[in-house]
Design a protein around this motif. Sequence first.
Motif, PDB file in Angstrom:
ATOM      1  N   UNK A 112       0.822  -1.209   0.000  1.00  9.55           N
ATOM      2  CA  UNK A 112       0.000   0.000   0.000  1.00  9.55           C
ATOM      3  C   UNK A 112       0.852   1.254   0.000  1.00  9.55           C
ATOM      4  N   UNK A 113       1.881   1.277   0.833  1.00 10.76           N
ATOM      5  CA  UNK A 113       2.797   2.425   0.862  1.00 10.76           C
ATOM      6  C   UNK A 113       3.549   2.548  -0.455  1.00 10.76           C
ATOM      7  N   UNK A 114       3.973   1.403  -1.003  1.00 11.92           N
ATOM      8  CA  UNK A 114       4.709   1.441  -2.273  1.00 11.92           C
ATOM      9  C   UNK A 114       3.852   1.996  -3.398  1.00 11.92           C
ATOM     10  N   UNK A 115       2.594   1.595  -3.449  1.00 13.40           N
ATOM     11  CA  UNK A 115       1.702   2.106  -4.489  1.00 13.40           C
ATOM     12  C   UNK A 115       1.467   3.601  -4.350  1.00 13.40           C
ATOM     13  N   UNK A 116       1.355   4.068  -3.118  1.00 10.05           N
ATOM     14  CA  UNK A 116       1.052   5.480  -2.893  1.00 10.05           C
ATOM     15  C   UNK A 116       2.284   6.376  -3.048  1.00 10.05           C
ATOM     16  N   UNK A 117       3.428   5.908  -2.586  1.00 11.54           N
ATOM     17  CA  UNK A 117       4.600   6.789  -2.500  1.00 11.54           C
ATOM     18  C   UNK A 117       5.688   6.497  -3.516  1.00 11.54           C
ATOM     19  N   UNK A 118       5.883   5.226  -3.884  1.00  6.83           N
ATOM     20  CA  UNK A 118       7.008   4.874  -4.750  1.00  6.83           C
ATOM     21  C   UNK A 118       6.631   4.793  -6.222  1.00  6.83           C
ATOM     22  N   UNK A 119       5.450   4.293  -6.522  1.00  4.13           N
ATOM     23  CA  UNK A 119       5.065   4.134  -7.930  1.00  4.13           C
ATOM     24  C   UNK A 119       5.075   5.467  -8.676  1.00  4.13           C
ATOM     25  N   UNK A 120       4.507   6.553  -8.114  1.00  9.08           N
ATOM     26  CA  UNK A 120       4.544   7.827  -8.861  1.00  9.08           C
ATOM     27  C   UNK A 120       5.960   8.339  -9.116  1.00  9.08           C
ATOM     28  N   UNK A 121       6.910   8.002  -8.290  1.00  3.61           N
ATOM     29  CA  UNK A 121       8.267   8.544  -8.420  1.00  3.61           C
ATOM     30  C   UNK A 121       9.198   7.635  -9.226  1.00  3.61           C
ATOM     31  N   UNK A 122       9.055   6.311  -9.050  1.00  2.00           N
ATOM     32  CA  UNK A 122      10.029   5.390  -9.649  1.00  2.00           C
ATOM     33  C   UNK A 122       9.432   4.414 -10.659  1.00  2.00           C
ATOM     34  N   UNK A 123       8.130   4.346 -10.745  1.00  2.00           N
ATOM     35  CA  UNK A 123       7.513   3.379 -11.643  1.00  2.00           C
ATOM     36  C   UNK A 123       7.074   2.128 -10.890  1.00  2.00           C
ATOM     37  N   UNK A 124       6.230   1.345 -11.537  1.00  2.00           N
ATOM     38  CA  UNK A 124       5.592   0.219 -10.850  1.00  2.00           C
ATOM     39  C   UNK A 124       6.550  -0.938 -10.578  1.00  2.00           C
ATOM     40  N   UNK A 125       7.365  -1.303 -11.546  1.00  2.00           N
ATOM     41  CA  UNK A 125       8.250  -2.462 -11.358  1.00  2.00           C
ATOM     42  C   UNK A 125       9.307  -2.193 -10.292  1.00  2.00           C
ATOM     43  N   UNK A 126      10.035  -1.066 -10.327  1.00  2.00           N
ATOM     44  CA  UNK A 126      10.981  -0.785  -9.231  1.00  2.00           C
ATOM     45  C   UNK A 126      10.293  -0.707  -7.873  1.00  2.00           C
ATOM     46  N   UNK A 127       9.104  -0.124  -7.839  1.00  2.00           N
ATOM     47  CA  UNK A 127       8.375  -0.038  -6.566  1.00  2.00           C
ATOM     48  C   UNK A 127       8.004  -1.424  -6.061  1.00  2.00           C
ATOM     49  N   UNK A 128       7.623  -2.312  -6.975  1.00  2.00           N
ATOM     50  CA  UNK A 128       7.298  -3.685  -6.576  1.00  2.00           C
ATOM     51  C   UNK A 128       8.526  -4.405  -6.034  1.00  2.00           C
ATOM     52  N   UNK A 129       9.676  -4.170  -6.651  1.00  2.00           N
ATOM     53  CA  UNK A 129      10.911  -4.766  -6.150  1.00  2.00           C
ATOM     54  C   UNK A 129      11.233  -4.285  -4.746  1.00  2.00           C
ATOM     55  N   UNK A 130      11.069  -2.985  -4.514  1.00  2.00           N
ATOM     56  CA  UNK A 130      11.327  -2.445  -3.182  1.00  2.00           C
ATOM     57  C   UNK A 130      10.335  -3.007  -2.166  1.00  2.00           C
ATOM     58  N   UNK A 131       9.080  -3.123  -2.567  1.00  2.00           N
ATOM     59  CA  UNK A 131       8.074  -3.676  -1.665  1.00  2.00           C
ATOM     60  C   UNK A 131       8.393  -5.126  -1.316  1.00  2.00           C
ATOM     61  N   UNK A 132       8.891  -5.878  -2.292  1.00  2.00           N
ATOM     62  CA  UNK A 132       9.263  -7.271  -2.037  1.00  2.00           C
ATOM     63  C   UNK A 132      10.402  -7.356  -1.025  1.00  2.00           C
ATOM     64  N   UNK A 133      11.420  -6.525  -1.209  1.00  2.00           N
ATOM     65  CA  UNK A 133      12.576  -6.562  -0.300  1.00  2.00           C
ATOM     66  C   UNK A 133      12.160  -6.202   1.121  1.00  2.00           C
ATOM     67  N   UNK A 134      11.377  -5.141   1.270  1.00  2.00           N
ATOM     68  CA  UNK A 134      10.939  -4.717   2.605  1.00  2.00           C
ATOM     69  C   UNK A 134      10.040  -5.782   3.239  1.00  2.00           C
ATOM     70  N   UNK A 135       9.140  -6.337   2.446  1.00  2.00           N
ATOM     71  CA  UNK A 135       8.242  -7.366   2.969  1.00  2.00           C
ATOM     72  C   UNK A 135       9.014  -8.597   3.416  1.00  2.00           C
ATOM     73  N   UNK A 136      10.002  -9.009   2.636  1.00  2.00           N
ATOM     74  CA  UNK A 136      10.825 -10.155   3.020  1.00  2.00           C
ATOM     75  C   UNK A 136      11.597  -9.868   4.306  1.00  2.00           C
ATOM     76  N   UNK A 137      12.075  -8.642   4.458  1.00  2.00           N
ATOM     77  CA  UNK A 137      12.793  -8.286   5.679  1.00  2.00           C
ATOM     78  C   UNK A 137      11.896  -8.360   6.909  1.00  2.00           C
ATOM     79  N   UNK A 138      10.700  -7.787   6.825  1.00  2.00           N
ATOM     80  CA  UNK A 138       9.773  -7.837   7.949  1.00  2.00           C
ATOM     81  C   UNK A 138       9.334  -9.263   8.241  1.00  2.00           C
ATOM     82  N   UNK A 139       9.081 -10.039   7.180  1.00  2.00           N
ATOM     83  CA  UNK A 139       8.659 -11.426   7.364  1.00  2.00           C
ATOM     84  C   UNK A 139       9.759 -12.257   8.011  1.00  2.00           C
ATOM     85  N   UNK A 140      10.994 -12.029   7.596  1.00  2.00           N
ATOM     86  CA  UNK A 140      12.115 -12.760   8.190  1.00  2.00           C
ATOM     87  C   UNK A 140      12.236 -12.455   9.676  1.00  2.00           C
TER      88      UNK A 140
END
Length: 435
Positions: free
Chosen positions: A346-374
């Motif tokens: 949700x944060x990535x869609x609101x804050x990162x997608x407009x600035x960096x594009x959808x694919x880079x934002x999805x990559x960042x969301x994946x990394x952060x999500x994996x970190x929190x999940x770990x």
Amino acid sequence: MDKLTEDASREPAPPARKVRRATIGGHNPALDGLRALAVLTVLFHHMDLVPGGYLGVDLFLVLSGFLITGLLLAERDREGWISLRAFWARRGFRLLPAFYIFVAAGIPLVLLVKDTDDQWQFLRNGLAALFYVANIQRTLNPPDSGAWFGHVWTLSLEEQFYLLWPIALVLICRSERWRRRLPEILISAVILVLIWREILIGSGVSNFRIYYAPDTRVDSLLVGCLLATWRHEALRSAADGTAVAGDLSRVAGSRTAQLLARAATFGPVGLLGLVILFFAGPDLHGPPNWMARGGYLLVAVLAAVAVLGADQHRPGWYDRVLSARPAAWVGRISYSLYLWHFPVTGVANDSLVPRFGRVPAAGAALVVSLGLASASYYFVERPVQRRRPAWVNARGTAPRRGRTSIVTPSAEPLLATTQPLPVNGDSEPVRRIHS
């Protein structure tokens, strides 16, 4: 639950058959690989990259029905009863700590950055999530899910399944005649869900009513239960001492076992069908579509074939791909990954997608999500599992004389992984069922 005592079965017990100790079974990393695919598909769906990625939930549901039913049936054969108290305690120790921390983490964030309306929304949805009725709440008011709890409806569906299905199985197993008809009971239930969906669609309900409600989404769980029942009965019917428990292709004299073994070889086909639907699935908005008119059952059947192939470790290349270390690791942390990915995307869609594009934002969301999940997996889930009391653990895993060795599939339910042990079951009718 009070102790339920079964009337003595009038049917003689089938003779016990000796089967070699299992060479497959226990923890299965290939099933972890399927979990990884399912949770990553959902994550990328919430980043608007996989249109039908919401169907990853159906793969989770089939897996959950398959694994939980296999464990319960094995316990019944092994012990002569199903301990509901121990089962529910295991689910609580496995799922609640990480979930409560997820809920608690949202409180200061909402208080600091959200307005009063959002805070009340968080409270409403938090209470629904804590009492595991979020799916019913979303059915009644789909938009009122908020940015923190929009995905927990699936956890509510799972908990309702964990509560009701073991009780139903206990009651069915009180009668040997009904127990033998368990596949027919499950098939009838799936057909009833299909008919009920058509009735609701004819009455003009929304597509969200079909998607979120427990009465219209339970068929995926039931398909998993049916697969586990067929697998369990096929292994119990081993006709000689050469069969390897868990390996359906080595069970002699069972037509069901041979059919399931043949179906397992189509696991890659089932998975390919799922992947196609992940990218081609219809939008959930608007009136009920073809997915509501039998499509969910098609997805469940494809998922069951993919699960069966992973459970039977065939074809070999399919098992190796799903069991690869990165995939298996993501599958092991999939519960926490599912919990944390939704607010992160949700944060990535609101804050990162407009600035960096959808694919880079999805990559960042994946990394952060994996970190929190770990962090959740290694600092919350695993320590709690190591410290749970001994009475909660599955009992009777040591071999017993004159009993058929039936190995359950990898013993992890939806989004939750544990380290199961091979279990032994007997071939005698149930004499008593305890809670």
